[in-house]
Design an enzyme around this catalytic site. Structure first.
Site, PDB file in Angstrom:
ATOM      1  CD  GLU A 101     -30.998 -34.990 -37.438  1.00 22.87           C
ATOM      2  OE1 GLU A 101     -32.044 -35.129 -36.774  1.00 22.87           O
ATOM      3  OE2 GLU A 101     -30.861 -34.107 -38.300  1.00 22.87           O
ATOM      4  CG  ASP A 147     -26.324 -27.323 -33.510  1.00 27.61           C
ATOM      5  OD1 ASP A 147     -26.420 -26.110 -33.262  1.00 27.61           O
ATOM      6  OD2 ASP A 147     -27.285 -28.102 -33.419  1.00 27.61           O
ATOM      7  CG  HIS A 186     -32.868 -33.321 -33.676  1.00 30.99           C
ATOM      8  ND1 HIS A 186     -33.613 -33.287 -34.832  1.00 30.99           N
ATOM      9  CD2 HIS A 186     -32.516 -32.036 -33.434  1.00 30.99           C
ATOM     10  CE1 HIS A 186     -33.696 -32.034 -35.269  1.00 30.99           C
ATOM     11  NE2 HIS A 186     -33.041 -31.256 -34.435  1.00 30.99           N
ATOM     12  CG  ASP A 239     -35.959 -35.791 -35.520  1.00 35.34           C
ATOM     13  OD1 ASP A 239     -35.630 -34.956 -34.633  1.00 35.34           O
ATOM     14  OD2 ASP A 239     -35.303 -35.985 -36.556  1.00 35.34           O
TER      15      ASP A 239
END
Lengths: 286, 514
Positions: free
Chosen positions: A148, A72, A143, A141
């Site tokens: 996400e 990313d 991801h 979380d």
């Protein structure tokens, strides 16, 4: 899926680096048949990068015939900004190893046409025959890459809005000013990761403990995107003791037993290969 | 030679502009002789160096810069013997040999000359980079507009005043040599992006000098206060008018007196004056001022005494003891008052340290850089530390070395000039048969080591005072004295004790320790 547990993040880094080194060397890459490696950024993989750099400096590993694809990059952040993933990868890894710059691929968050950039990234991955091994990390979380919670598990490389949690978590890298954190990123999709032949994920630190438990002790869930790994035939998670805090004792014991069996089988297979009797990768014994 | 012309230095400590070391690689382009932005080279040029040099944990520093040096290896920049060729050979010799001391750029310095010599000598001292040698950046003219009472070894008959201000400067140094920076470089046959440096050391209290400062500064020159008895007021005015530097601090100037700290006092420039406050100093000492010199004492005939001394030393006594001028002589300070910002305004008292002058927010005066000769002789280590801690950003190490500078010269008796000999004992030079110090022979790399010992600062901070600080003073910090991308690859590799291992000019090694 396999889970390997080590004492701390340095030991996790050593384990993964040696694992990747072994995989690349067994693959025996050439200019015509390069090893295609997916790479993450973030704090988790730093120990792995350090260990890989050492292997290169000690002449045990070379990236001359390795092609890399990063997961990313932020949108709109200048490439030489201190927090861009270009900067991170150069500082933490590429500047220290022997990879030719032309073999490095990172999404261009400043491309005029972001959608075209994402599509061409997928094309480039395909043109090399797909990714052999994707190394990843996770957020608190759960991801993987910037996928996400709530991301489609069938997603491909695309523009992604960052979750508020992620923006808050990253503010520390932007003078603790939430308004300076980029709101968007380009990221490979969950399906892009799952397409690779093997996935290895680093999970270290107590703060990742809940995400690890959600990802491997519960069902496949798009709110914990790492859980999609359960659908992958050859996945490996390497974690430190801290990150196992939320796992059941039974889970931990089970995975520890897998490691022993895997080691035995791999040793036997290596022996066969030495005699020229086996040509296949062992893969996951799980 | 690297096959793609790029070199990566690895396993090394890089001194940074903030006075720290970082452990990091440095990429250079040896073909173009510049430092590279490694990340840009990797991602945009898609190249990485084919040649990797492992420095084994040593220090990779920008090359050292000496902005005041009178000569070396037997050649005296101030001696011209009827032959341009011989002079240029001498320049080249010094530039070629000096690299063994880690110096990659220098500003040849002229002590006061007979006035007809200036145009010729300054014309020869164009910026010049002989092959495989240190860069000669231009010239530093010390004199002739200096104070008789603080002349050091400068020849008294040659000292002048500048009655016509800048015009006097032009008359002496030559109009072409003082042209606008751009025109001057062009007249030297250089392009405007070439580097050229011009420094004049003069005494602001000498007639006409004060009014010449501004014009010289505007034309890109660096005015340095030195060989002077200026009061703090005068020195401050000189700085407001564009003076950027103090020549060999502590030497050839009044010593620090608390009621009129003179030139040295610039290092403490008080924020009290930022709002235009005035201050009438209490007379320093009636006893001292009863001996206030007449004009002929400060600017006239010197006492008759042999002047075989270091350029920077006050070998002659300069009575009365400091300060020489009455601090209440606020000669030219008055006319600048009107230009002070915030005159008459009440400055609110700061409530936190960060808002104070110490924290760097309110600068009453852009304090000048100051040169220090750190040979342990020209200034006591305590004085060196005192000056450095007062204003670390302004500190510049110089050698002020004489032509006998040569690190290979053995201790013992050596011939000097006029049939006399000198005795070398370490960094000390005596005239044979006397205890008179005969000047500085310290090398700049040794100054860097001394400085770290004297001040207790880190080696990185010490290196900064011989690289980045002088470059910034001269406005060349994008090209010299830095490891910024795009700067010239003039480098020195030092061991962790600060000893020179090798020296690089524009990406090529020009000297290596055997």
């Amino acid at each position: 899926m396999r889970l390997i547990i080590r004492d701390d993040s340095a030991a996790v880094g050593d384990y993964i680096a040696n694992y990747i080194c072994k995989r690349i060397n067994e693959f025996n890459p050439t200019a015509e048949k390069p090893f295609v490696l997916g790479l993450p950024t973030g704090s988790s993989p730093i120990a792995t990068y350090k260990a890989l750099i050492k292997l290169v400096k000690d002449d045990k590993l070379s990236f001359k015939n390795v092609i890399t694809f990063n997961m990313d990059e932020y949108v709109g952040l200048p490439r030489d900004h201190s927090e861009s993933y270009h900067t991170f990868m150069f500082r933490e890894f590429f500047s220290h190893i022997d990879i030719p710059p032309s073999q490095v691929n990172i999404l261009d968050g400043n491309a005029k046409d972001l959608i075209a950039e994402c599509n061409s990234y997928e094309q480039r991955i395909k043109s090399f025959g797909g990714i052999e091994l994707f190394l990843g990390g996770i957020g608190e979380d759960g991801h993987i890459a910037f996928n996400e919670p709530g991301s489609s598990l069938a997603s491909r490389t695309r523009i992604k809005t960052l979750a508020y949690d992620t923006i808050l978590a990253n503010a520390r890298f932007f003078e603790n000013d939430v308004s300076k954190v980029p709101r968007m990123a380009l990221t490979v999709g969950v399906a892009t990761v799952l397409d690779s032949r093997e996935v290895v994920v680093v999970v270290t630190g107590q703060r990742k403990a809940l995400a690890l438990s959600k990802a491997i002790e519960e069902g496949v869930n798009h709110l914990w995107t790492l859980s999609a790994l359960q659908m992958h035939p050859w996945a490996l998670i390497v974690t430190d003791e801290d990150a196992t805090a939320e796992l059941h004792v039974k889970t931990v014991k089970y995975f520890k037993s897998i490691e022993r069996v895997q080691d035995e089988v791999e040793a036997r297979q290596a022996e066969l290969r030495a005699h020229g009797e086996a040509t296949q990768q062992v893969g996951s014994m799980e | 030679m690297s096959s793609n012309g790029l070199i990566c230095f690895t396993n090394c400590l890089l001194p940074q502009e903030d006075g720290t070391f970082v452990e990091k690689d440095l990429w250079i382009d040896e073909t173009r002789g510049v430092i590279l932005d490694a990340q840009k080279t990797f991602f945009l040029r898609r190249e990485r160096p084919d040649k990797i040099i492992d420095l084994g944990g040593n220090i990779l520093s920008p090359g050292l810069i000496d902005i005041q040096i009178n000569g070396g290896y037997g050649f005296d920049f101030s001696v011209y013997e009827d032959n341009d060729g011989a002079y240029m050979d001498g320049l080249r010799l010094v530039a070629e040999r000096i690299v063994e001391t880690g110096v990659t750029a220098l500003v040849p310095t002229l002590i006061t000359q007979e006035k007809s010599l200036y145009p010729k000598l300054l014309n020869l001292l164009k910026p010049w980079s002989p092959p495989n040698a240190a860069h000669l950046l231009g010239w530093h003219a010390e004199g002739p507009f200096i104070q008789m009472a603080k002349r050091g070894a400068h020849a008294p008959p040659f000292l002048l005043n500048a009655a016509e201000g800048f015009k006097s400067f032009e008359t002496i140094y030559g109009q072409d040599n003082l042209a606008d920076a751009e025109d001057w470089l062009m007249s030297c046959g250089l392009t405007q992006d070439a580097l050229g440096v011009r420094i004049i050391t003069a005494a602001p209290e000498v007639d006409g000098v004060m009014s010449a400062i501004n014009e010289f500064a505007k034309r890109g020159g660096c005015f340095s206060i030195g060989h002077s008895i200026a009061t703090t007021d005068m020195a401050t005015t000189a700085v407001r008018r564009g003076a950027r530097l103090i020549t060999h601090l502590f030497n050839a100037m009044p010593q620090l007196h608390h009621r009129d700290p003179s030139i040295i006092g610039l290092l403490g420039s008080s924020p009290f004056f930022a709002s235009g406050a005035t201050y009438t100093p209490f007379p320093v000492s009636t006893a001292a001022h009863s001996k206030k010199p007449s004009n002929s004492d400060t600017t006239g005939t010197p006492p008759k005494k042999a002047a075989h001394a270091s350029e920077a030393f006050d070998e002659i006594e300069t009575p009365p003891q400091t300060p020489v001028l009455l601090a209440t002589q606020r000669v030219q300070a008055q006319d600048d008052k009107a230009t002070l910002p915030g005159t008459g305004a009440i400055t609110p008292l700061p409530l936190s340290r960060s808002a104070t002058y110490v924290g760097g927010q309110v600068e009453p005066l852009q304090r000048p850089y100051f040169e220090l000769i750190v040979d342990g002789i020209h200034a006591h280590p305590n004085s060196v530390r005192l000056a450095y801690t007062a204003y670390p950003e302004g500190c510049i190490l110089i050698t002020d070395a004489m032509k006998i500078l040569d690190p290979h010269l053995k201790d013992g008796v050596h011939p000097w000039r006029d049939g006399r000999n000198f005795v070398k004992e370490g960094d000390k030079l005596y005239l044979e048969g006397t205890t008179t110090l005969a000047g500085s022979v310290v090398t700049l790399d040794k100054c860097v080591r001394n400085f770290a010992h004297f001040t207790g600062c880190s080696l990185a901070e010490s290196i900064k005072c011989a690289t980045f600080n002088p470059a910034r003073c001269l406005g060349i910090e994008n090209r010299k004295g830095t490891l910024r991308a795009g700067a010239d690859a003039d480098l020195v590799i030092l061991d962790r004790q600060g000893n020179v291992i090798s020296t690089w000019i524009r990406g090529k090694v020009v000297w290596g320790k055997k």
